[in-house]
Design a protein around this motif. Structure first.
Motif, PDB file in Angstrom:
ATOM      1  N   ALA A  15      -3.244 -11.863  -3.148  1.00  0.00           N
ATOM      2  CA  ALA A  15      -2.036 -11.685  -3.457  1.00  0.00           C
ATOM      3  C   ALA A  15      -1.332 -10.274  -3.362  1.00  0.00           C
ATOM      4  N   THR A  16      -0.199  -9.852  -3.030  1.00  0.00           N
ATOM      5  CA  THR A  16       0.211  -8.805  -3.187  1.00  0.00           C
ATOM      6  C   THR A  16       1.542  -8.778  -3.605  1.00  0.00           C
ATOM      7  N   LEU A  17       2.038  -8.087  -4.708  1.00  0.00           N
ATOM      8  CA  LEU A  17       3.212  -7.890  -5.442  1.00  0.00           C
ATOM      9  C   LEU A  17       3.822  -6.335  -5.302  1.00  0.00           C
ATOM     10  N   SER A  18       5.002  -5.967  -5.127  1.00  0.00           N
ATOM     11  CA  SER A  18       5.493  -4.761  -5.365  1.00  0.00           C
ATOM     12  C   SER A  18       6.525  -4.577  -6.238  1.00  0.00           C
ATOM     13  N   PHE A  19       6.789  -3.356  -6.538  1.00  0.00           N
ATOM     14  CA  PHE A  19       8.027  -3.268  -7.666  1.00  0.00           C
ATOM     15  C   PHE A  19       8.380  -1.622  -7.045  1.00  0.00           C
ATOM     16  N   ASP A  20       9.723  -1.429  -7.605  1.00  0.00           N
ATOM     17  CA  ASP A  20      10.113  -0.157  -7.428  1.00  0.00           C
ATOM     18  C   ASP A  20      10.030   0.812  -8.728  1.00  0.00           C
ATOM     19  N   ALA A  21       9.956   1.973  -8.795  1.00  0.00           N
ATOM     20  CA  ALA A  21      10.219   2.835  -9.903  1.00  0.00           C
ATOM     21  C   ALA A  21      11.683   2.639 -10.220  1.00  0.00           C
ATOM     22  N   LYS A  22      12.178   2.639 -11.660  1.00  0.00           N
ATOM     23  CA  LYS A  22      13.407   2.768 -12.055  1.00  0.00           C
ATOM     24  C   LYS A  22      13.209   3.382 -13.538  1.00  0.00           C
ATOM     25  N   PRO A  23      14.358   3.673 -14.055  1.00  0.00           N
ATOM     26  CA  PRO A  23      14.367   4.406 -15.274  1.00  0.00           C
ATOM     27  C   PRO A  23      13.724   3.494 -16.634  1.00  0.00           C
ATOM     28  N   GLU A  24      14.078   2.174 -16.597  1.00  0.00           N
ATOM     29  CA  GLU A  24      13.724   1.493 -17.733  1.00  0.00           C
ATOM     30  C   GLU A  24      12.522   1.093 -17.868  1.00  0.00           C
ATOM     31  N   LEU A  25      11.349   1.378 -16.716  1.00  0.00           N
ATOM     32  CA  LEU A  25      10.092   1.069 -16.638  1.00  0.00           C
ATOM     33  C   LEU A  25       9.213   2.208 -17.310  1.00  0.00           C
ATOM     34  N   ILE A  26       9.821   3.385 -17.653  1.00  0.00           N
ATOM     35  CA  ILE A  26       8.963   4.608 -17.975  1.00  0.00           C
ATOM     36  C   ILE A  26       8.489   4.465 -19.404  1.00  0.00           C
ATOM     37  N   GLY A  27       7.377   4.823 -19.649  1.00  0.00           N
ATOM     38  CA  GLY A  27       6.772   4.806 -20.837  1.00  0.00           C
ATOM     39  C   GLY A  27       6.926   6.348 -21.392  1.00  0.00           C
TER      40      GLY A  27
END
Lengths: 154, 154, 154, 154
Positions: free
Chosen positions: B39-51
């Motif tokens: 399986a392959t999933l992807s997602f984009d960087a965005k401000p609310e994913l920052i730690g």
């Protein structure tokens, strides 16, 4: 250059890290306690934290996030406690280099409830690496998950 | 009662699970591939994913969420592939009972990048329990994290 | 005081550690390769390594031991490779402080066979902490177990 | 064909498994307690269990072996307790199919001491999969290692 005693900074720093970490806000994590002897975080159920919509239970990723942050909070409080006096900027630089090396989550029961509490304590305290154990319970005391995290602290 | 062949349902079910899982949408996970072989999933960087806001890197919880879902996707595709023909409702009931038993994440490098890809494959395929390995890379091919997940599948 | 270049010492040290570790001898571990790029150990089936006597398969503890040592061997070779020239005694002191922080073993198939081979490579190379992945196969190439180990190296 | 109540067989079976597992004898494991509520095993220090000969401490593989067996013992006692009456042979067949799926060991302190005690309890009790937590202490109560094991039980 004025020096600060890191152990006096725990609450300020906890607050900073809390409000400064965008993804913690997505979850809605509240730092209730952040001390070398233990940390406690809580968060409320809300629709966007659901994984399985049929069963209306927390997404496993929400659980792993809350437990990772609980483990980081206690190891961070313990690291602050061990630091000598130093300029505030250097202290922040050191904290900024702390990171999770590895994390294990054991999912015990479905994440049902209204308010969830993540607690943590340190099981291995080192100057370079610390290991913490974490637990997630709901408002009824149901034990939802266990975690173990290994953290780079120095 | 009409029966369906579960293996023909992988894409419909992947879509359903994807759009039906609210927290996956918070992350912005896209299911690129969902097959028994991987399986392959992807997602984009965005401000609310920052730690860590100083270093502008992904929160560890985002990484563990993406890897857990990637592992679940491949074990779920493999489980579908092994099921006999059955009423669609029974198939959904079975899928609804699948869950993560435990998860280990090894954080290798800071989560920097614009587009992140989580891949997974099965290392232990059983009728009751499956184990998957997962990896997270960014758009440059930088290897950010490894994961291993044990899943209840039947 | 004469200095030695640690990277030239890998084979001597591997031999020393090998013959100097009593429990490795109980298992019968042979160090076939011990380099920063990978390590390989092998051992033969023998009656005292059996766990389940009905099925005549390796004890899980034998598998975890072999994988832990394989992971330690590669992280130790990589650590030697990074050390500056130093007195031999200091080098041994440093190596003596290296230790396993945590270990995860995934048991994939029963440990059947005559000759078992444990291989390892590093997935996170740090000056303080290294993480290795390990695999165990038998003489037919059957994949018996996976491991991941986090090691204190400096 | 006469049926036996599995829960009455715990001590006989513990004894059988104990004396029937050759590698447990290499370690010198003694089953002190084997009940659904918890298991306790002990073993004595002896030269062949040493890993690091400079520091005279237990090999990590001895620790992982003892903790894996402690976890298996309690999940096995709990599984027996849940089984219906059945012919003795069938009970042994079922027990023979139980196995460790994955194991995590956290090494907290060097394995120094004369007598070591491994304890375990169940944190997830299922009809197919059980998860146990384990601890290793020495005769002074020094906490040497933590473990978590996921076991196939049915």
């Amino acid at each position: 250059m004025s020096l600060v005693k890191p152990s006096t900074m725990i609450h300020e720093v906890a607050e900073l890290f809390h409000n400064g970490m965008p993804f913690d806000k997505v979850i809605g994590l509240r730092v209730e306690r952040c001390e070398p002897e233990g940390a406690t975080l809580s968060f409320d159920a809300k629709p966007e934290l659901i994984g399985n919509p049929i069963h209306q239970i927390l997404h496993g990723g929400v659980i792993s996030t809350a437990l990772d942050v609980a483990g980081a909070a206690v190891t961070f409080a313990a690291a602050l406690n061990r630091m000598p006096e130093m300029p505030k900027q250097e202290m922040y630089d050191r904290l900024g280099r702390m990171s999770t090396i590895d994390l294990r989550i054991d999912y015990l029961r479905p994440g049902r409830g209204q308010v969830f509490t993540a607690t943590s304590h340190i099981i291995r305290a080192g100057s370079k690496v610390a290991v913490a154990r974490m637990e997630l319970h709901n408002e009824d005391g149901t034990h939802i998950a266990f975690g173990t995290g290994t953290y780079m602290v120095g």
